[in-house]
Design a protein around this motif. Structure first.
Motif, PDB file in Angstrom:
ATOM      1  N   LEU A 289       0.844  -1.207   0.000  1.00  0.00           N
ATOM      2  CA  LEU A 289       0.000   0.000   0.000  1.00  0.00           C
ATOM      3  C   LEU A 289       0.871   1.247   0.000  1.00  0.00           C
ATOM      4  CD1 LEU A 289      -2.743  -1.082   2.566  1.00  0.00           C
ATOM      5  CD2 LEU A 289      -3.039  -0.771   0.102  1.00  0.00           C
ATOM      6  N   GLU A 290       1.934   1.211   0.778  1.00  0.00           N
ATOM      7  CA  GLU A 290       2.836   2.360   0.869  1.00  0.00           C
ATOM      8  C   GLU A 290       3.597   2.568  -0.444  1.00  0.00           C
ATOM      9  OE1 GLU A 290       4.826   5.644   2.363  1.00  0.00           O
ATOM     10  OE2 GLU A 290       3.155   4.538   3.280  1.00  0.00           O
ATOM     11  N   GLU A 291       4.095   1.479  -1.010  1.00  0.00           N
ATOM     12  CA  GLU A 291       4.902   1.576  -2.228  1.00  0.00           C
ATOM     13  C   GLU A 291       4.062   1.960  -3.453  1.00  0.00           C
ATOM     14  OE1 GLU A 291       6.623  -2.264  -2.503  1.00  0.00           O
ATOM     15  OE2 GLU A 291       7.846  -2.031  -0.682  1.00  0.00           O
ATOM     16  N   SER A 292       2.862   1.428  -3.545  1.00  0.00           N
ATOM     17  CA  SER A 292       2.032   1.655  -4.731  1.00  0.00           C
ATOM     18  C   SER A 292       1.356   3.017  -4.721  1.00  0.00           C
ATOM     19  CB  SER A 292       0.977   0.551  -4.847  1.00  0.00           C
ATOM     20  OG  SER A 292       1.569  -0.710  -4.956  1.00  0.00           O
ATOM     21  N   GLY A 293       1.029   3.502  -3.536  1.00  0.00           N
ATOM     22  CA  GLY A 293       0.361   4.806  -3.439  1.00  0.00           C
ATOM     23  C   GLY A 293      -0.903   4.849  -4.267  1.00  0.00           C
ATOM     24  N   PRO A 294      -1.132   5.930  -5.028  1.00  0.00           N
ATOM     25  CA  PRO A 294      -2.374   6.073  -5.794  1.00  0.00           C
ATOM     26  C   PRO A 294      -2.505   5.080  -6.949  1.00  0.00           C
ATOM     27  CG  PRO A 294      -0.834   7.839  -6.326  1.00  0.00           C
ATOM     28  CD  PRO A 294      -0.258   7.112  -5.152  1.00  0.00           C
ATOM     29  N   ASP A 295      -1.427   4.372  -7.302  1.00  0.00           N
ATOM     30  CA  ASP A 295      -1.481   3.386  -8.385  1.00  0.00           C
ATOM     31  C   ASP A 295      -1.963   2.017  -7.908  1.00  0.00           C
ATOM     32  OD1 ASP A 295      -0.580   5.161 -10.319  1.00  0.00           O
ATOM     33  OD2 ASP A 295       1.522   4.751  -9.863  1.00  0.00           O
ATOM     34  N   TYR A 296      -2.159   1.885  -6.608  1.00  0.00           N
ATOM     35  CA  TYR A 296      -2.560   0.584  -6.066  1.00  0.00           C
ATOM     36  C   TYR A 296      -3.869   0.099  -6.698  1.00  0.00           C
ATOM     37  CZ  TYR A 296      -4.288  -3.008  -2.941  1.00  0.00           C
ATOM     38  OH  TYR A 296      -4.789  -4.188  -2.445  1.00  0.00           O
ATOM     39  N   GLY A 297      -3.860  -1.137  -7.161  1.00  0.00           N
ATOM     40  CA  GLY A 297      -5.072  -1.754  -7.687  1.00  0.00           C
ATOM     41  C   GLY A 297      -5.378  -1.455  -9.132  1.00  0.00           C
ATOM     42  N   ASN A 298      -4.527  -0.666  -9.814  1.00  0.00           N
ATOM     43  CA  ASN A 298      -4.822  -0.364 -11.218  1.00  0.00           C
ATOM     44  C   ASN A 298      -4.286  -1.463 -12.131  1.00  0.00           C
ATOM     45  OD1 ASN A 298      -2.086   0.130 -11.671  1.00  0.00           O
ATOM     46  ND2 ASN A 298      -2.300   2.361 -11.546  1.00  0.00           N
ATOM     47  N   SER A 299      -4.449  -1.280 -13.433  1.00  0.00           N
ATOM     48  CA  SER A 299      -4.141  -2.353 -14.377  1.00  0.00           C
ATOM     49  C   SER A 299      -2.649  -2.661 -14.494  1.00  0.00           C
ATOM     50  CB  SER A 299      -4.695  -2.007 -15.761  1.00  0.00           C
ATOM     51  OG  SER A 299      -4.131  -0.802 -16.245  1.00  0.00           O
ATOM     52  N   THR A 300      -1.786  -1.752 -14.087  1.00  0.00           N
ATOM     53  CA  THR A 300      -0.349  -2.000 -14.185  1.00  0.00           C
ATOM     54  C   THR A 300       0.254  -2.490 -12.875  1.00  0.00           C
ATOM     55  OG1 THR A 300       0.095   0.341 -13.705  1.00  0.00           O
ATOM     56  CG2 THR A 300      -0.016  -0.309 -16.015  1.00  0.00           C
ATOM     57  N   THR A 301      -0.296  -2.039 -11.760  1.00  0.00           N
ATOM     58  CA  THR A 301       0.273  -2.386 -10.451  1.00  0.00           C
ATOM     59  C   THR A 301      -0.350  -3.634  -9.853  1.00  0.00           C
ATOM     60  OG1 THR A 301       0.703  -0.044 -10.045  1.00  0.00           O
ATOM     61  CG2 THR A 301       0.750  -1.514  -8.137  1.00  0.00           C
ATOM     62  N   GLY A 302      -1.674  -3.766 -10.008  1.00  0.00           N
ATOM     63  CA  GLY A 302      -2.357  -4.916  -9.429  1.00  0.00           C
ATOM     64  C   GLY A 302      -2.392  -4.849  -7.921  1.00  0.00           C
ATOM     65  N   VAL A 303      -2.421  -6.028  -7.287  1.00  0.00           N
ATOM     66  CA  VAL A 303      -2.515  -6.104  -5.826  1.00  0.00           C
ATOM     67  C   VAL A 303      -1.570  -7.193  -5.329  1.00  0.00           C
ATOM     68  CG1 VAL A 303      -4.919  -5.308  -5.774  1.00  0.00           C
ATOM     69  CG2 VAL A 303      -4.446  -7.757  -5.959  1.00  0.00           C
ATOM     70  N   ASN A 304      -1.332  -7.200  -4.017  1.00  0.00           N
ATOM     71  CA  ASN A 304      -0.453  -8.187  -3.381  1.00  0.00           C
ATOM     72  C   ASN A 304      -1.125  -8.663  -2.108  1.00  0.00           C
ATOM     73  OD1 ASN A 304       1.815  -9.691  -2.485  1.00  0.00           O
ATOM     74  ND2 ASN A 304       2.550  -7.913  -1.334  1.00  0.00           N
ATOM     75  N   CYS A 305      -2.036  -9.616  -2.252  1.00  0.00           N
ATOM     76  CA  CYS A 305      -2.849 -10.051  -1.111  1.00  0.00           C
ATOM     77  C   CYS A 305      -2.506 -11.475  -0.700  1.00  0.00           C
ATOM     78  CB  CYS A 305      -4.325  -9.909  -1.459  1.00  0.00           C
ATOM     79  SG  CYS A 305      -4.910  -8.204  -1.587  1.00  0.00           S
ATOM     80  N   THR A 306      -3.480 -12.202  -0.159  1.00  0.00           N
ATOM     81  CA  THR A 306      -3.207 -13.517   0.444  1.00  0.00           C
ATOM     82  C   THR A 306      -4.011 -14.647  -0.185  1.00  0.00           C
ATOM     83  OG1 THR A 306      -4.965 -13.238   2.088  1.00  0.00           O
ATOM     84  CG2 THR A 306      -2.762 -12.410   2.678  1.00  0.00           C
ATOM     85  N   GLY A 307      -4.803 -14.383  -1.220  1.00  0.00           N
ATOM     86  CA  GLY A 307      -5.723 -15.374  -1.756  1.00  0.00           C
ATOM     87  C   GLY A 307      -5.062 -16.512  -2.508  1.00  0.00           C
ATOM     88  N   PRO A 308      -5.853 -17.505  -2.947  1.00  0.00           N
ATOM     89  CA  PRO A 308      -5.316 -18.678  -3.643  1.00  0.00           C
ATOM     90  C   PRO A 308      -4.818 -18.380  -5.058  1.00  0.00           C
ATOM     91  CG  PRO A 308      -7.710 -18.770  -3.554  1.00  0.00           C
ATOM     92  CD  PRO A 308      -7.291 -17.626  -2.686  1.00  0.00           C
ATOM     93  N   PHE A 309      -5.159 -17.200  -5.579  1.00  0.00           N
ATOM     94  CA  PHE A 309      -4.627 -16.760  -6.869  1.00  0.00           C
ATOM     95  C   PHE A 309      -3.903 -15.428  -6.678  1.00  0.00           C
ATOM     96  CE2 PHE A 309      -7.949 -19.625  -8.381  1.00  0.00           C
ATOM     97  CZ  PHE A 309      -7.325 -20.255  -9.448  1.00  0.00           C
ATOM     98  N   GLN A 310      -2.890 -15.174  -7.519  1.00  0.00           N
ATOM     99  CA  GLN A 310      -2.170 -13.913  -7.484  1.00  0.00           C
ATOM    100  C   GLN A 310      -2.302 -13.205  -8.826  1.00  0.00           C
ATOM    101  OE1 GLN A 310       2.036 -14.618  -6.830  1.00  0.00           O
ATOM    102  NE2 GLN A 310       1.931 -16.586  -7.898  1.00  0.00           N
ATOM    103  N   PHE A 311      -2.262 -11.893  -8.743  1.00  0.00           N
ATOM    104  CA  PHE A 311      -2.403 -11.058  -9.939  1.00  0.00           C
ATOM    105  C   PHE A 311      -1.242 -11.299 -10.892  1.00  0.00           C
ATOM    106  CE2 PHE A 311      -1.411  -7.113 -12.210  1.00  0.00           C
ATOM    107  CZ  PHE A 311      -2.634  -6.804 -12.796  1.00  0.00           C
ATOM    108  N   LYS A 312      -1.568 -11.514 -12.195  1.00  0.00           N
ATOM    109  CA  LYS A 312      -0.533 -11.646 -13.206  1.00  0.00           C
ATOM    110  C   LYS A 312      -0.563 -10.487 -14.194  1.00  0.00           C
ATOM    111  CE  LYS A 312       1.359 -14.502 -16.917  1.00  0.00           C
ATOM    112  NZ  LYS A 312       1.199 -15.710 -17.765  1.00  0.00           N
ATOM    113  N   SER A 313      -1.738 -10.241 -14.818  1.00  0.00           N
ATOM    114  CA  SER A 313      -1.795  -9.184 -15.821  1.00  0.00           C
ATOM    115  C   SER A 313      -3.225  -8.701 -16.010  1.00  0.00           C
ATOM    116  CB  SER A 313      -1.250  -9.689 -17.165  1.00  0.00           C
ATOM    117  OG  SER A 313      -2.061 -10.747 -17.670  1.00  0.00           O
ATOM    118  N   TRP A 314      -3.317  -7.484 -16.528  1.00  0.00           N
ATOM    119  CA  TRP A 314      -4.611  -6.868 -16.840  1.00  0.00           C
ATOM    120  C   TRP A 314      -4.446  -6.144 -18.167  1.00  0.00           C
ATOM    121  CZ3 TRP A 314      -7.648  -3.435 -12.821  1.00  0.00           C
ATOM    122  CH2 TRP A 314      -8.843  -2.971 -13.400  1.00  0.00           C
ATOM    123  N   GLU A 315      -5.048  -6.702 -19.208  1.00  0.00           N
ATOM    124  CA  GLU A 315      -5.056  -6.065 -20.513  1.00  0.00           C
ATOM    125  C   GLU A 315      -6.345  -5.263 -20.620  1.00  0.00           C
ATOM    126  OE1 GLU A 315      -4.178  -8.588 -23.854  1.00  0.00           O
ATOM    127  OE2 GLU A 315      -3.098 -10.003 -22.567  1.00  0.00           O
TER     128      GLU A 315
END
Length: 556
Positions: free
Chosen positions: A205-231
């Motif tokens: 959250l600190e490193e991503s700032g306002p870019d958190y959760g967008n198509s280039t940065t994605g997220v870093n959570c705990t679920g069974p799948f991890q973000f790879k890409s968003w076209e």
């Protein structure tokens, strides 16, 4: 935004269209008849459908599967995940303190327990040994950082109202977090099964700032799948996270790709050709076609908490007078609308909630709550008189809609025709699917709009969640309605510990909102899910919004 082309097979499967069906049913809706000329399938006992708890459990792992999306997510930032597309993806990547199960009960998630030693204190024990997708371990610091975003004016969380009574969020141990309330709030804990309870890495959250959760940065959570890409405009791809903490829910597919196909016909065709392996929210006019196509896959129906409603977004114009709002409701033959728009896969209602979210109250309390709601039976002549009495004949209004599916098109046309029939002058403003979803999160997007339709789902077993959004100044009080008596009832209900007594106060608030027709309930739906024959394992339940449903999907 570029929409992907629909790839048709050599011999195209049956196609479904909205315009012709809509034109054919408007007269029927206004005359009290029902039906569209297409007979829906029924079972041997005449039932339209039966609810399933689950699909058969997966028996093998697979490399990937493709899942249908009718629109692109607004964001993968949990603070702004406020609609079906956002949460359908995010529920597999990010997790909350508690889980929402398929039967709408709750169980431990990233929190293993909670204590409520006094009316103002909630103490959460945080699960140990949980890793984020970057390999770092989750601690209480991450929980504090994640929850605190909902009270940050800089973030502007869409879920801030869930934290309205929170005074502080503090780390009180390496794996313990204490939330202190300014006043008692017994609905707060139930909200933590959804976006208000999602936990993200504090460092991310600190490193991503306002870019958190967008198509280039994605997220870093705990679920069974991890973000790879968003076209953008095309797809979102997730990879299996092999170091997932819950060994019983390790993903059975190495990858899942969410294909963004705004065109309902394209989605239906792709289901039948195998281009798409599955999807939720199946277009109602495609259900019988898909049910009949056993060679391609299986239709499932399950628990839902959604109600299709009209939302009056400007109470200073044509809909300022409650009689005009009542008139529009009375001008709609909702039984015929269910048959025409939803092909019978829905049920008319006078409530803004489904009964299943009242499951912590006594049955007699729930019955009394629903029985007390004002009814608005179909009565075209009485509706015309109400418009005349209000002096609203010829009044114009802007009705925002989108071609989400045939049911949405038919509903929009039926509402517009009913409005004309009682003397109002609607202007239909058709938007793209993506733009339409922003109406629910961006006040500027609603400028100049008087009416819209929503499929509004609750994300907890707390009916107060619905009525709290209609209080003065709330984020989702789209029409700016204000009633001090209503506000007092809802605010008082938050402070009642006993769920049955809280439900009684909620029922009084529901009755007031119904009398004022703040929103106009049309019908409640069921969760629909299509699984192609290549995959199995998912549950047909609205809990897919906050449960890692994709992890259960694999081969037979």
């Amino acid at each position: 935004m570029k929409n992907p082309p629909a790839r048709l097979p050599r011999t195209a499967p049956p196609r479904v269209t909205a315009a012709g069906a809509a034109a054919a049913v408007i007269a029927l809706l206004l005359t009290g008849c029902s039906g569209t000329g297409q007979e829906a399938e029924t079972g041997p006992d005449g039932e339209k459908f039966t609810l399933s708890d689950s699909s058969p459990a997966a028996g093998s792992e697979i490399d990937n599967f493709n899942w249908a999306m009718y629109a692109e997510p607004f964001s993968l930032d949990y603070a702004y995940a406020f609609d079906y597309p956002d949460n359908t993806v995010l529920s597999n990547v990010c997790e909350s303190l508690f889980r929402w199960n398929a039967d709408l009960t709750t169980s431990p998630g990233l929190a293993t327990g909670v204590e409520n030693p006094d009316p103002l204190t909630w103490i959460y024990t945080i699960r140990e040994g949980v890793k984020f997708h970057d390999g770092t371990e989750m601690t209480a610091d991450d929980v504090v950082a994640s929850l605190s975003r909902h009270v940050s004016p800089e973030v502007g969380s869409f879920w801030a109202s869930s934290y309205q009574n929170v005074e502080s969020i503090e780390k009180t141990g390496d794996f313990e977090v204490t939330v202190t309330m300014a006043r008692p709030d017994y609905a707060f804990n139930s909200s933590l099964v959804g976006s208000p309870g999602v936990i993200e890495s504090a460092a991310t959250l600190e490193e991503s700032g306002p870019d958190y959760g967008n198509s280039t940065t994605g997220v870093n959570c705990t679920g069974p799948f991890q973000f790879k890409s968003w076209e953008a405009g095309e797809s979102i791809t997730l990879d299996r996270f092999d170091d997932y903490w819950d060994q019983d829910l390790l993903a059975k597919s190495a990858q899942v790709t969410f294909k963004i196909l705004p065109d309902a016909n394209a989605r239906t065709n792709a289901f039948q050709t195998g281009e798409l392996d599955g999807g939720f929210m199946i277009p109602s006019n495609a259900i019988d076609i898909l049910k009949a196509n056993d060679d391609a896959g299986t239709m499932y129906f399950g628990t839902d908490s959604s109600v299709q409603s009209m939302v009056f977004t400007d109470l200073e114009g044509t809909f300022k007078d409650v009689r005009v709002r009542q008139a529009l409701m009375m001008a709609l033959n909702r039984t015929a609308l269910v048959d025409a728009a939803e092909q019978g896969y829905a049920t008319t209602t006078d409530a803004l909630t489904t009964r299943n979210v009242w499951n912590e109250a006594a049955p007699e309390t729930v019955d009394a709550a629903f029985d007390s709601l004002p009814a608005t039976p179909y009565d075209l002549e009485a509706a015309k008189q109400l418009v005349r009495d209000a002096g609203a004949e010829g009044s114009k209004f802007v009705f925002a809609t989108a071609s989400l599916n045939a049911a949405f098109d038919i509903t929009a046309r039926a509402i517009a025709s009913a409005a004309k029939e009682i003397g109002l002058d609607p202007e239909i403003q058709t938007m793209s699917n993506d733009k339409y979803t922003t109406l629910f999160s961006d006040p500027q997007a609603r400028d100049g709009v008087d009416l819209l339709v929503t499929s509004w789902y609750l994300s907890s077993n707390e009916p107060l969640e619905m009525y709290s959004v209609l209080r003065t100044g709330d984020f989702s009080n789209y029409g700016g309605w204000s009633n001090p008596e209503f506000d007092d009832l809802v605010n008082a209900a938050f402070g009642v510990e006993d769920p049955n007594e809280r439900a009684k106060l909620t029922a009084e608030a529901a009755k007031l909102a119904g009398e004022e027709v703040v929103w106009g309930p049309l019908y409640e739906t069921v969760t629909t899910m299509w699984l192609g024959n290549r995959i199995t394992g998912a549950d047909p339940s609205i809990n897919y919004m906050y449960f890692p449903w994709a992890a259960k999907i694999g081969g037979h």
